[in-house]
Motif scaffolding. Sequence first.
Motif, PDB file in Angstrom:
ATOM      1  N   GLN A   9       0.847  -1.197   0.000  1.00 53.20           N
ATOM      2  CA  GLN A   9       0.000   0.000   0.000  1.00 53.20           C
ATOM      3  C   GLN A   9       0.888   1.254   0.000  1.00 53.20           C
ATOM      4  O   GLN A   9       2.070   1.173   0.346  1.00 53.20           O
ATOM      5  CB  GLN A   9      -0.863  -0.001   1.268  1.00 53.20           C
ATOM      6  CG  GLN A   9      -1.924  -1.079   1.312  1.00 53.20           C
ATOM      7  CD  GLN A   9      -3.171  -0.709   0.508  1.00 53.20           C
ATOM      8  OE1 GLN A   9      -3.106   0.136  -0.387  1.00 53.20           O
ATOM      9  NE2 GLN A   9      -4.279  -1.348   0.803  1.00 53.20           N
ATOM     10  N   SER A  11       2.804   4.347   1.330  1.00 49.98           N
ATOM     11  CA  SER A  11       3.399   4.621   2.652  1.00 49.98           C
ATOM     12  C   SER A  11       3.403   3.393   3.567  1.00 49.98           C
ATOM     13  O   SER A  11       3.062   3.491   4.747  1.00 49.98           O
ATOM     14  CB  SER A  11       2.654   5.765   3.368  1.00 49.98           C
ATOM     15  OG  SER A  11       2.911   6.973   2.726  1.00 49.98           O
ATOM     16  N   SER A  12       3.748   2.246   3.014  1.00 53.61           N
ATOM     17  CA  SER A  12       3.758   1.041   3.846  1.00 53.61           C
ATOM     18  C   SER A  12       5.178   0.602   4.183  1.00 53.61           C
ATOM     19  O   SER A  12       5.374  -0.476   4.747  1.00 53.61           O
ATOM     20  CB  SER A  12       3.005  -0.095   3.125  1.00 53.61           C
ATOM     21  OG  SER A  12       3.581  -0.346   1.863  1.00 53.61           O
ATOM     22  N   GLY A  13       6.169   1.394   3.778  1.00 57.93           N
ATOM     23  CA  GLY A  13       7.555   1.046   4.108  1.00 57.93           C
ATOM     24  C   GLY A  13       8.305   0.364   2.977  1.00 57.93           C
ATOM     25  O   GLY A  13       9.362  -0.246   3.205  1.00 57.93           O
ATOM     26  N   LYS A  14       7.795   0.466   1.759  1.00 54.76           N
ATOM     27  CA  LYS A  14       8.412  -0.241   0.625  1.00 54.76           C
ATOM     28  C   LYS A  14       9.845   0.230   0.360  1.00 54.76           C
ATOM     29  O   LYS A  14      10.724  -0.579   0.089  1.00 54.76           O
ATOM     30  CB  LYS A  14       7.561  -0.044  -0.648  1.00 54.76           C
ATOM     31  CG  LYS A  14       6.155  -0.623  -0.535  1.00 54.76           C
ATOM     32  CD  LYS A  14       5.368  -0.466  -1.813  1.00 54.76           C
ATOM     33  CE  LYS A  14       5.144   0.971  -2.217  1.00 54.76           C
ATOM     34  NZ  LYS A  14       4.356   1.763  -1.263  1.00 54.76           N
ATOM     35  N   SER A  15      10.053   1.550   0.442  1.00 55.23           N
ATOM     36  CA  SER A  15      11.404   2.047   0.138  1.00 55.23           C
ATOM     37  C   SER A  15      12.392   1.637   1.225  1.00 55.23           C
ATOM     38  O   SER A  15      13.553   1.345   0.929  1.00 55.23           O
ATOM     39  CB  SER A  15      11.394   3.568  -0.029  1.00 55.23           C
ATOM     40  OG  SER A  15      10.591   3.875  -1.144  1.00 55.23           O
ATOM     41  N   ILE A  16      11.913   1.603   2.469  1.00 53.27           N
ATOM     42  CA  ILE A  16      12.792   1.145   3.548  1.00 53.27           C
ATOM     43  C   ILE A  16      13.134  -0.332   3.314  1.00 53.27           C
ATOM     44  O   ILE A  16      14.293  -0.754   3.426  1.00 53.27           O
ATOM     45  CB  ILE A  16      12.122   1.345   4.932  1.00 53.27           C
ATOM     46  CG1 ILE A  16      11.893   2.844   5.170  1.00 53.27           C
ATOM     47  CG2 ILE A  16      12.957   0.725   6.048  1.00 53.27           C
ATOM     48  CD1 ILE A  16      11.106   3.178   6.417  1.00 53.27           C
ATOM     49  N   ARG A  46       4.850  11.756  -6.761  1.00 53.68           N
ATOM     50  CA  ARG A  46       3.827  10.727  -6.576  1.00 53.68           C
ATOM     51  C   ARG A  46       2.405  11.270  -6.784  1.00 53.68           C
ATOM     52  O   ARG A  46       1.563  10.581  -7.351  1.00 53.68           O
ATOM     53  CB  ARG A  46       3.952   9.999  -5.240  1.00 53.68           C
ATOM     54  CG  ARG A  46       4.112  10.901  -4.047  1.00 53.68           C
ATOM     55  CD  ARG A  46       4.141  10.144  -2.726  1.00 53.68           C
ATOM     56  NE  ARG A  46       5.251   9.212  -2.514  1.00 53.68           N
ATOM     57  CZ  ARG A  46       6.530   9.523  -2.529  1.00 53.68           C
ATOM     58  NH1 ARG A  46       6.907  10.746  -2.801  1.00 53.68           N
ATOM     59  NH2 ARG A  46       7.459   8.620  -2.278  1.00 53.68           N
ATOM     60  N   ASP A  80      10.949  -0.714  -6.979  1.00 54.01           N
ATOM     61  CA  ASP A  80      10.345  -0.155  -5.768  1.00 54.01           C
ATOM     62  C   ASP A  80       9.233   0.805  -6.175  1.00 54.01           C
ATOM     63  O   ASP A  80       9.463   1.974  -6.449  1.00 54.01           O
ATOM     64  CB  ASP A  80      11.433   0.579  -4.963  1.00 54.01           C
ATOM     65  CG  ASP A  80      10.853   1.359  -3.791  1.00 54.01           C
ATOM     66  OD1 ASP A  80       9.721   1.057  -3.376  1.00 54.01           O
ATOM     67  OD2 ASP A  80      11.558   2.273  -3.292  1.00 54.01           O
ATOM     68  N   LEU A  82       4.449   0.936  -6.076  1.00 51.79           N
ATOM     69  CA  LEU A  82       3.297   0.281  -5.454  1.00 51.79           C
ATOM     70  C   LEU A  82       3.117  -1.141  -5.995  1.00 51.79           C
ATOM     71  O   LEU A  82       2.826  -2.063  -5.263  1.00 51.79           O
ATOM     72  CB  LEU A  82       2.022   1.057  -5.740  1.00 51.79           C
ATOM     73  CG  LEU A  82       1.877   2.448  -5.137  1.00 51.79           C
ATOM     74  CD1 LEU A  82       0.636   3.090  -5.688  1.00 51.79           C
ATOM     75  CD2 LEU A  82       1.808   2.361  -3.626  1.00 51.79           C
ATOM     76  N   ARG A 122       4.243  11.769   7.414  1.00 46.07           N
ATOM     77  CA  ARG A 122       5.193  12.262   6.396  1.00 46.07           C
ATOM     78  C   ARG A 122       4.954  13.733   6.134  1.00 46.07           C
ATOM     79  O   ARG A 122       5.887  14.504   5.956  1.00 46.07           O
ATOM     80  CB  ARG A 122       5.016  11.477   5.091  1.00 46.07           C
ATOM     81  CG  ARG A 122       5.552  10.097   5.143  1.00 46.07           C
ATOM     82  CD  ARG A 122       5.134   9.330   3.910  1.00 46.07           C
ATOM     83  NE  ARG A 122       6.242   9.118   3.000  1.00 46.07           N
ATOM     84  CZ  ARG A 122       6.167   8.402   1.893  1.00 46.07           C
ATOM     85  NH1 ARG A 122       5.026   7.859   1.522  1.00 46.07           N
ATOM     86  NH2 ARG A 122       7.217   8.246   1.126  1.00 46.07           N
ATOM     87  N   TYR A 130       1.524  11.453   0.086  1.00 44.18           N
ATOM     88  CA  TYR A 130       0.369  11.441  -0.818  1.00 44.18           C
ATOM     89  C   TYR A 130      -0.704  12.406  -0.333  1.00 44.18           C
ATOM     90  O   TYR A 130      -0.971  12.497   0.871  1.00 44.18           O
ATOM     91  CB  TYR A 130      -0.268  10.042  -0.867  1.00 44.18           C
ATOM     92  CG  TYR A 130       0.622   8.971  -1.440  1.00 44.18           C
ATOM     93  CD1 TYR A 130       0.624   8.687  -2.796  1.00 44.18           C
ATOM     94  CD2 TYR A 130       1.462   8.229  -0.613  1.00 44.18           C
ATOM     95  CE1 TYR A 130       1.449   7.689  -3.324  1.00 44.18           C
ATOM     96  CE2 TYR A 130       2.287   7.234  -1.127  1.00 44.18           C
ATOM     97  CZ  TYR A 130       2.267   6.977  -2.481  1.00 44.18           C
ATOM     98  OH  TYR A 130       3.081   5.990  -2.995  1.00 44.18           O
ATOM     99  N   GLY A 164       8.680  -4.076  12.376  1.00 44.06           N
ATOM    100  CA  GLY A 164       9.676  -3.176  11.815  1.00 44.06           C
ATOM    101  C   GLY A 164      10.300  -3.786  10.563  1.00 44.06           C
ATOM    102  O   GLY A 164       9.901  -4.877  10.125  1.00 44.06           O
ATOM    103  N   ILE A 165      11.248  -3.078   9.981  1.00 46.98           N
ATOM    104  CA  ILE A 165      11.945  -3.633   8.807  1.00 46.98           C
ATOM    105  C   ILE A 165      13.443  -3.521   9.076  1.00 46.98           C
ATOM    106  O   ILE A 165      13.964  -2.426   9.316  1.00 46.98           O
ATOM    107  CB  ILE A 165      11.630  -2.837   7.516  1.00 46.98           C
ATOM    108  CG1 ILE A 165      10.125  -2.623   7.355  1.00 46.98           C
ATOM    109  CG2 ILE A 165      12.206  -3.532   6.296  1.00 46.98           C
ATOM    110  CD1 ILE A 165       9.757  -1.647   6.252  1.00 46.98           C
TER     111      ILE A 165
END
Length: 301
Positions: A9, A11-16, A46, A80, A82, A122, A130, A164-165
């Motif tokens: 989704q 802002s779900s942490g994909k880039s991290i 975005r 990276d 959505l 953010r 977004y 966490g990631i």
Amino acid sequence: MALVVICGQPSSGKSIATTCLAEALNATEPKPSVRIINETAFHLNRNQSYADMTAEKNLRGVLRSEVDRSLSKDDIVIVDSLNSIKGYRYELWCLARAAGIRYCVLFCDVDEDCCRKWNEERWEKEEPAYDDNIFEDLVRRFEKPDRRNRWDSPLFELWPAREGIEKSSAAILEAVSYLTKKVDSKTRDVKILQPTIATQNARFSGANSLYEMDKATQEVINVIVEAQSKALGGPLGSVSLGPELPAVNMSTYVGLPELRRLRRTFIKLTGQSSLSGPPPPSDADSAKRMFADYLNRELGT
Ligand SMILES: Nc1ncnc2c1ncn2[C@@H]1O[C@H](COP(=O)(O)OP(=O)(O)OP(=O)(O)O)[C@@H](O)[C@H]1O
């Protein structure tokens, strides 16, 4: 070497997760060459990229072309973005299969409320975020990956809100192991996608030769180009391809380079459809019919 599709989704942490995966890969020996493809690399904002269907389709097209150009036997490419549309992940999977490399999906599974909160934070942190309406629209249209689909498999799942990631997160370690594992005849848990040359030959044998497919789709392009030139840039409406064939609905002018790109992708995708996919065109008219349907879908009519 491999294509990794990051999915989740907004802002779900994909880039991290992407950064952690890239770092974890870089810590392995021999160090693989890792390439990240994302919107930032193309200086895409975005909120503009997801402002409407046309912008979103353009964004997907740009990323897909870059993936197509970048896939190789030596690099690990991480997309990276959505990657939330099932059909789009299928297209990426097809590209990996055409390149004969391994493929996996890394999913950041975070519930909507948490993503909404992170997105709001953010804004507070003055990070790119977004707009609310775009966020809600993306959340609503998200198509969760399902490991039973070839294009969502293998699926490595992260739960950023709960755990966490980290570079040491189980899903990251599993993905690294899958991506870097040496494959020999005994390795059963790593799947290297195979281009379907054998099936392509069967599909396009005889009257269905690749040449016929090429010719039929080129004829469709010629008809569209001619109709567009007659319309002199004015509104075109539907372009007839002949009796008993669907018309191509052209709401806006589409340039020749874009038409050529759509044709190339169509030919590629049709050649790659698996036996369980849609049946291949059996003659020139079927090829034209399928291509017209594809254009109508891609051109958003
Ligand atoms: N586990 C976490 N705990 C708290 N906040 C997090 C966590 N993971 C991500 N965030 C926050 O969520 C925000 C978005 O993170 P990130 O950029 O990785 O998400 P994204 O899914 O890549 O976003 P986009 O959809 O814009 O590409 C950041 O501000 C980050 O601090």
